[in-house]
Design a protein around this motif. Structure first.
Motif, PDB file in Angstrom:
ATOM      1  N   GLU A  58       0.836  -1.207   0.000  1.00  0.00           N
ATOM      2  CA  GLU A  58       0.000   0.000   0.000  1.00  0.00           C
ATOM      3  C   GLU A  58       0.871   1.257   0.000  1.00  0.00           C
ATOM      4  OE1 GLU A  58      -3.243   2.589   0.155  1.00  0.00           O
ATOM      5  OE2 GLU A  58      -3.302   0.422  -0.190  1.00  0.00           O
ATOM      6  N   LEU A  59       1.935   1.264   0.806  1.00  0.00           N
ATOM      7  CA  LEU A  59       2.825   2.425   0.859  1.00  0.00           C
ATOM      8  C   LEU A  59       3.567   2.623  -0.463  1.00  0.00           C
ATOM      9  CD1 LEU A  59       4.431   2.343   4.426  1.00  0.00           C
ATOM     10  CD2 LEU A  59       2.967   4.115   3.476  1.00  0.00           C
ATOM     11  N   VAL A  60       4.003   1.526  -1.086  1.00  0.00           N
ATOM     12  CA  VAL A  60       4.680   1.635  -2.379  1.00  0.00           C
ATOM     13  C   VAL A  60       3.710   2.181  -3.427  1.00  0.00           C
ATOM     14  CG1 VAL A  60       5.792   0.362  -4.251  1.00  0.00           C
ATOM     15  CG2 VAL A  60       6.369  -0.162  -1.868  1.00  0.00           C
ATOM     16  N   LYS A  87      10.439  -2.354   9.948  1.00  0.00           N
ATOM     17  CA  LYS A  87      10.316  -0.900  10.095  1.00  0.00           C
ATOM     18  C   LYS A  87       8.881  -0.489  10.408  1.00  0.00           C
ATOM     19  CE  LYS A  87      12.995   1.528   7.185  1.00  0.00           C
ATOM     20  NZ  LYS A  87      13.683   1.940   5.930  1.00  0.00           N
ATOM     21  N   ASP A  88       8.752   0.670  11.039  1.00  0.00           N
ATOM     22  CA  ASP A  88       7.422   1.208  11.311  1.00  0.00           C
ATOM     23  C   ASP A  88       7.037   2.188  10.216  1.00  0.00           C
ATOM     24  OD1 ASP A  88       7.843   4.192  12.396  1.00  0.00           O
ATOM     25  OD2 ASP A  88       9.485   2.936  13.108  1.00  0.00           O
ATOM     26  N   VAL A  89       5.750   2.455  10.110  1.00  0.00           N
ATOM     27  CA  VAL A  89       5.209   3.253   9.008  1.00  0.00           C
ATOM     28  C   VAL A  89       5.791   4.662   8.993  1.00  0.00           C
ATOM     29  CG1 VAL A  89       3.096   4.279   8.069  1.00  0.00           C
ATOM     30  CG2 VAL A  89       3.087   1.902   8.838  1.00  0.00           C
ATOM     31  N   THR A 141      10.883  -0.399   2.775  1.00  0.00           N
ATOM     32  CA  THR A 141       9.898  -0.708   3.822  1.00  0.00           C
ATOM     33  C   THR A 141      10.380  -1.866   4.682  1.00  0.00           C
ATOM     34  OG1 THR A 141       8.689  -2.361   2.534  1.00  0.00           O
ATOM     35  CG2 THR A 141       8.049  -0.050   2.217  1.00  0.00           C
ATOM     36  N   SER A 142      11.518  -2.430   4.329  1.00  0.00           N
ATOM     37  CA  SER A 142      12.112  -3.669   4.864  1.00  0.00           C
ATOM     38  C   SER A 142      11.450  -4.907   4.267  1.00  0.00           C
ATOM     39  CB  SER A 142      12.106  -3.733   6.408  1.00  0.00           C
ATOM     40  OG  SER A 142      10.811  -3.916   6.929  1.00  0.00           O
ATOM     41  N   ILE A 199       9.210   4.880   7.387  1.00  0.00           N
ATOM     42  CA  ILE A 199       9.107   4.635   5.942  1.00  0.00           C
ATOM     43  C   ILE A 199       8.573   5.888   5.242  1.00  0.00           C
ATOM     44  CG2 ILE A 199       8.014   3.246   4.142  1.00  0.00           C
ATOM     45  CD1 ILE A 199       7.785   1.007   6.349  1.00  0.00           C
ATOM     46  N   GLN A 200       7.535   6.488   5.826  1.00  0.00           N
ATOM     47  CA  GLN A 200       6.963   7.703   5.236  1.00  0.00           C
ATOM     48  C   GLN A 200       7.993   8.826   5.166  1.00  0.00           C
ATOM     49  OE1 GLN A 200       3.519   8.337   7.727  1.00  0.00           O
ATOM     50  NE2 GLN A 200       2.157   7.306   6.289  1.00  0.00           N
TER      51      GLN A 200
END
Length: 211
Positions: free
Chosen positions: A18-20, A128-130, A197-198, A133-134
């Motif tokens: 989702e983050l990618v 890693k935590d969000v 994001t690991s 990453i953000q």
């Protein structure tokens, strides 16, 4: 910190995908705005990852990116995407003037518990935590914004497309067309920051026609 709290803070495979996908959405919109592919009045600022990003208000562009990136997100969960390429083309001559490669690699390999040390699998939970990453993603998007300082002016009518490179056994939707890799003659290449994001690692590279 308890084990339950640690699991809550760490990124999951689905959360990573989702983050990618969000990075690709915001990155592509930033490129379309910065490179003048569409009029600036068709973009509006919205806040994401703690920064303002200019997003297209054109319904056709929004629908196209939703469909393409939604499929890419599914393939990221299945670890079947190798690279996503944003291609910018001269509308009149069909010449490729610029391309942005978003290269995906997969991290988080863990032992499967057997005695054979060569047999490993990829974990569905990252380290890693969000928020961290953000923060990394924010730095890459800032770099994308800054590329306007060295990229050549696109002084012609341009269009864009998104190409997705997958593993051979990927199930391609019927409405998708197969295409050949894109090359730019006499090109310059600049690699931007990476983020991880690991679970997924993303390298961003811009190539442009060296005039």
């Amino acid at each position: 910190m308890t084990e339950t709290q640690q699991k809550t803070k760490s990124i999951t495979l689905k959360g990573s995908a989702e983050l990618v996908k969000e990075y690709l959405l915001y990155g592509v919109n930033s490129i379309l705005y910065q490179r003048g592919i569409y009029p600036p009045e068709t973009f509006q600022p919205t806040e994401h990852f703690g920064m303002f990003i200019l997003m297209s208000t054109d319904e056709k562009i929004k629908a196209f990116l939703d469909a393409v990136l939604g499929q890419i997100q599914e393939w990221l969960i299945q670890r079947k995407v190798r690279k996503i390429t944003l291609v910018i083309t001269n509308v009149n001559t069909k010449e490729v003037l610029e391309k942005w490669d978003f290269v995906v690699s997969y991290e988080g390999q863990v032992s499967n518990g057997t005695n054979d040390s060569t047999k490993n699998e990829l974990s569905d939970v990252g380290r890693k935590d969000v928020k961290s990453i953000q923060k990394e993603i924010r730095e890459v998007i800032r770099q994308i914004t800054g590329t306007v300082s060295f990229l050549p002016l696109l002084d012609c009518l341009c269009s864009f497309d998104v190409l997705t490179y997958t593993v051979p056994d990927c199930n391609i939707p019927n409405e998708w067309d197969e295409t050949q890799p894109v090359f730019i003659a006499n090109s310059q290449e600049v690699q931007l920051r990476s983020f991880s994001t690991s679970i997924h690692k993303m390298d961003t590279i811009v190539s442009y026609k060296n005039t």
